[in-house]
Write a protein that holds these residues in place. Structure first.
Motif, PDB file in Angstrom:
ATOM      1  N   TYR A 186      13.504  27.891  71.932  1.00 23.61           N
ATOM      2  CA  TYR A 186      14.610  27.791  72.889  1.00 23.61           C
ATOM      3  C   TYR A 186      14.768  26.353  73.371  1.00 23.61           C
ATOM      4  CZ  TYR A 186      17.603  29.376  76.787  1.00 23.61           C
ATOM      5  OH  TYR A 186      18.647  29.576  77.656  1.00 23.61           O
ATOM      6  N   LEU A 187      13.652  25.705  73.666  1.00 29.02           N
ATOM      7  CA  LEU A 187      13.707  24.319  74.140  1.00 29.02           C
ATOM      8  C   LEU A 187      14.352  23.413  73.100  1.00 29.02           C
ATOM      9  CD1 LEU A 187      12.961  22.062  76.122  1.00 29.02           C
ATOM     10  CD2 LEU A 187      10.713  21.967  75.028  1.00 29.02           C
ATOM     11  N   LEU A 188      14.021  23.594  71.825  1.00 29.39           N
ATOM     12  CA  LEU A 188      14.585  22.736  70.788  1.00 29.39           C
ATOM     13  C   LEU A 188      16.076  22.963  70.620  1.00 29.39           C
ATOM     14  CD1 LEU A 188      14.184  20.644  68.554  1.00 29.39           C
ATOM     15  CD2 LEU A 188      13.626  22.528  67.000  1.00 29.39           C
ATOM     16  N   LEU A 189      16.509  24.221  70.644  1.00 30.96           N
ATOM     17  CA  LEU A 189      17.915  24.517  70.386  1.00 30.96           C
ATOM     18  C   LEU A 189      18.798  24.342  71.618  1.00 30.96           C
ATOM     19  CD1 LEU A 189      17.639  27.715  68.140  1.00 30.96           C
ATOM     20  CD2 LEU A 189      18.094  25.364  67.415  1.00 30.96           C
ATOM     21  N   TYR A 190      18.280  24.676  72.790  1.00 34.20           N
ATOM     22  CA  TYR A 190      19.125  24.695  73.995  1.00 34.20           C
ATOM     23  C   TYR A 190      18.464  23.961  75.165  1.00 34.20           C
ATOM     24  CZ  TYR A 190      20.478  28.728  71.142  1.00 34.20           C
ATOM     25  OH  TYR A 190      20.818  29.551  70.104  1.00 34.20           O
ATOM     26  N   PRO A 191      18.191  22.685  75.025  1.00 33.59           N
ATOM     27  CA  PRO A 191      17.447  21.983  76.081  1.00 33.59           C
ATOM     28  C   PRO A 191      18.183  21.883  77.406  1.00 33.59           C
ATOM     29  CG  PRO A 191      18.317  20.429  74.462  1.00 33.59           C
ATOM     30  CD  PRO A 191      18.533  21.797  73.900  1.00 33.59           C
ATOM     31  N   ARG A 192      19.517  21.976  77.387  1.00 36.60           N
ATOM     32  CA  ARG A 192      20.274  21.809  78.630  1.00 36.60           C
ATOM     33  C   ARG A 192      20.827  23.109  79.174  1.00 36.60           C
ATOM     34  NH1 ARG A 192      24.457  16.990  78.170  1.00 36.60           N
ATOM     35  NH2 ARG A 192      24.511  17.426  80.415  1.00 36.60           N
ATOM     36  N   ALA A 193      20.450  24.238  78.581  1.00 38.45           N
ATOM     37  CA  ALA A 193      20.877  25.535  79.121  1.00 38.45           C
ATOM     38  C   ALA A 193      20.338  25.685  80.540  1.00 38.45           C
ATOM     39  CB  ALA A 193      20.380  26.668  78.224  1.00 38.45           C
ATOM     40  N   ARG A 194      21.108  26.309  81.399  1.00 40.04           N
ATOM     41  CA  ARG A 194      20.690  26.464  82.784  1.00 40.04           C
ATOM     42  C   ARG A 194      19.805  27.694  82.943  1.00 40.04           C
ATOM     43  NH1 ARG A 194      21.223  21.815  85.057  1.00 40.04           N
ATOM     44  NH2 ARG A 194      20.985  22.865  87.073  1.00 40.04           N
ATOM     45  N   VAL A 195      18.723  27.539  83.679  1.00 39.93           N
ATOM     46  CA  VAL A 195      17.791  28.629  83.955  1.00 39.93           C
ATOM     47  C   VAL A 195      17.592  28.707  85.465  1.00 39.93           C
ATOM     48  CG1 VAL A 195      15.476  29.545  83.583  1.00 39.93           C
ATOM     49  CG2 VAL A 195      16.614  28.258  81.758  1.00 39.93           C
ATOM     50  N   ASP A 196      17.760  29.884  86.033  1.00 39.25           N
ATOM     51  CA  ASP A 196      17.501  30.083  87.457  1.00 39.25           C
ATOM     52  C   ASP A 196      16.025  30.394  87.645  1.00 39.25           C
ATOM     53  OD1 ASP A 196      20.138  29.674  88.017  1.00 39.25           O
ATOM     54  OD2 ASP A 196      20.629  31.779  88.357  1.00 39.25           O
ATOM     55  N   VAL A 197      15.373  29.638  88.515  1.00 38.79           N
ATOM     56  CA  VAL A 197      13.945  29.838  88.759  1.00 38.79           C
ATOM     57  C   VAL A 197      13.723  30.112  90.237  1.00 38.79           C
ATOM     58  CG1 VAL A 197      13.230  28.397  86.822  1.00 38.79           C
ATOM     59  CG2 VAL A 197      13.531  27.365  89.066  1.00 38.79           C
ATOM     60  N   LEU A 198      12.748  30.945  90.500  1.00 36.03           N
ATOM     61  CA  LEU A 198      12.335  31.249  91.868  1.00 36.03           C
ATOM     62  C   LEU A 198      11.164  30.346  92.208  1.00 36.03           C
ATOM     63  CD1 LEU A 198      12.484  33.101  94.395  1.00 36.03           C
ATOM     64  CD2 LEU A 198      10.845  34.610  93.225  1.00 36.03           C
ATOM     65  N   ILE A 199      11.337  29.501  93.205  1.00 37.33           N
ATOM     66  CA  ILE A 199      10.295  28.566  93.631  1.00 37.33           C
ATOM     67  C   ILE A 199       9.652  29.094  94.908  1.00 37.33           C
ATOM     68  CG2 ILE A 199       9.806  26.229  94.431  1.00 37.33           C
ATOM     69  CD1 ILE A 199      12.060  25.230  92.703  1.00 37.33           C
ATOM     70  N   ILE A 200       8.339  29.245  94.868  1.00 35.77           N
ATOM     71  CA  ILE A 200       7.590  29.724  96.030  1.00 35.77           C
ATOM     72  C   ILE A 200       6.554  28.664  96.394  1.00 35.77           C
ATOM     73  CG2 ILE A 200       6.115  31.539  96.952  1.00 35.77           C
ATOM     74  CD1 ILE A 200       7.337  33.451  94.945  1.00 35.77           C
ATOM     75  N   LEU A 201       6.717  28.041  97.542  1.00 37.10           N
ATOM     76  CA  LEU A 201       5.768  27.049  98.060  1.00 37.10           C
ATOM     77  C   LEU A 201       5.342  27.487  99.452  1.00 37.10           C
ATOM     78  CD1 LEU A 201       7.491  23.720  96.956  1.00 37.10           C
ATOM     79  CD2 LEU A 201       5.500  24.803  95.910  1.00 37.10           C
ATOM     80  N   ILE A 202       4.272  28.239  99.518  1.00 38.66           N
ATOM     81  CA  ILE A 202       3.715  28.783 100.765  1.00 38.66           C
ATOM     82  C   ILE A 202       4.784  29.647 101.450  1.00 38.66           C
ATOM     83  CG2 ILE A 202       2.471  28.269 102.892  1.00 38.66           C
ATOM     84  CD1 ILE A 202       1.702  25.583 101.716  1.00 38.66           C
ATOM     85  N   ILE A 203       5.523  29.115 102.422  1.00 36.67           N
ATOM     86  CA  ILE A 203       6.539  29.925 103.109  1.00 36.67           C
ATOM     87  C   ILE A 203       7.954  29.567 102.635  1.00 36.67           C
ATOM     88  CG2 ILE A 203       5.111  30.245 105.154  1.00 36.67           C
ATOM     89  CD1 ILE A 203       6.811  28.090 106.537  1.00 36.67           C
ATOM     90  N   PHE A 204       8.078  28.594 101.739  1.00 35.24           N
ATOM     91  CA  PHE A 204       9.383  28.178 101.236  1.00 35.24           C
ATOM     92  C   PHE A 204       9.701  28.973  99.973  1.00 35.24           C
ATOM     93  CE2 PHE A 204      11.875  25.567  98.300  1.00 35.24           C
ATOM     94  CZ  PHE A 204      13.003  25.307  99.068  1.00 35.24           C
ATOM     95  N   ILE A 205      10.783  29.728  99.999  1.00 37.03           N
ATOM     96  CA  ILE A 205      11.207  30.530  98.855  1.00 37.03           C
ATOM     97  C   ILE A 205      12.668  30.212  98.571  1.00 37.03           C
ATOM     98  CG2 ILE A 205      11.518  32.862  97.927  1.00 37.03           C
ATOM     99  CD1 ILE A 205       9.344  33.820  99.792  1.00 37.03           C
ATOM    100  N   GLN A 206      12.960  29.801  97.344  1.00 40.28           N
ATOM    101  CA  GLN A 206      14.319  29.391  97.016  1.00 40.28           C
ATOM    102  C   GLN A 206      14.598  29.619  95.539  1.00 40.28           C
ATOM    103  OE1 GLN A 206      16.668  28.017  99.300  1.00 40.28           O
ATOM    104  NE2 GLN A 206      18.041  28.460  97.598  1.00 40.28           N
TER     105      GLN A 206
END
Length: 251
Positions: free
Chosen positions: A140-160
């Motif tokens: 996937y990285l080789l074929l679509y390096p700029r495709a958008r991926v939504d990620v859940l970031i959890i840093l202690i109490i910060f969730i986004q």
């Protein structure tokens, strides 16, 4: 940082991805009763998981295949299936159903062999589809390096939830696996980092001829590093749950 979806659902039905999801879930359910009996579960994994020493001694070659459909727990299964669901459909769309299935199996077997090479005399059984799915991520990285991926970031109490390009999310994932490969003894139990790292590299290498046939850098120029069908835009709406004043619920 956990991926939850990409912005390019497949342009056609990903039958192989569906089949792999179903196979992994059904196999897991078939032996889930063993989790209450540690001795029986250990025997099962020793029999059908990859034990590097057995492979080194010329035995148990079938486990290079069977281990890909075994998981050590529900969260292990859920995480792997989530990654397969997000990244597998676009590769199946690009490679075709049969081509993608062969690619997936080759990545899994290649990742397993790399794990055996690194820890040839380990007697710890290794299970999971992680190596094969790491190969899918490398492709996937080789074929679509700029495709958008939504990620859940959890840093202690910060969730986004944030949207990032695939090269950033997958690049960081690979870096973490590489760090684990270098710093953790592969003869011990735990995460098989070398299988993850190796599977990712195998996926990149196996995808390279297909990428070159598509035009190589010119393919990136034509598609701007995205799958060849229009992206889907997601919007995060505000919650409809009413907020109560603090003095209404404080004790």
């Amino acid at each position: 940082m956990f991926p939850i979806r990409d912005h390019n659902p497949s342009g056609r039905t990903p039958y192989v991805v569906y089949g792999l999801l179903a196979a992994n879930i059904l196999v897991f359910l078939s032996y889930s009763g063993l989790f209450s009996d540690e001795r029986a579960l250990t025997w099962f994994f020793m029999e059908y998981g990859i034990v590097p020493r057995r492979i080194t001694m010329g035995e148990g070659y079938a486990t290079l295949f069977t281990s890909m459909f075994l998981h050590a727990g529900f969260m292990h299964l859920a995480g792997n299936m989530l990654f397969l669901w997000i990244f597998g459909d676009n590769l199946e769309d690009e490679m075709g159903h049969v081509g993608f299935l062969l690619f997936y199996l080759a990545c899994g077997i290649g990742a397993a062999l790399i794990h055996v090479i690194v820890a040839p005399y380990s007697t710890v059984p290794t299970v999971g589809a992680s190596g094969a799915i790491a190969g899918v991520m490398g492709g996937y990285l080789l074929l679509y390096p700029r495709a958008r991926v939504d990620v859940l970031i959890i840093l202690i109490i910060f969730i986004q939830i944030v949207s990032v390009p695939a090269w950033l999310m997958l690049g960081l994932w690979f870096l973490f696996q590489l760090m684990g490969s270098v710093n953790i003894n592969p003869d011990r139990g735990g995460v098989a980092y070398w299988a993850h790292t190796g599977g990712f590299v195998v996926g990149l290498i196996l995808t390279l001829p297909h990428w070159l046939r598509l035009g190589g850098p010119d393919f990136w120029h034509r598609t701007r590093g995205h799958p060849r069908h229009p992206p889907h835009e997601y919007r995060i709406t505000a919650s409809r749950i009413p907020k109560l004043p603090r003095d209404r619920w404080r004790r």
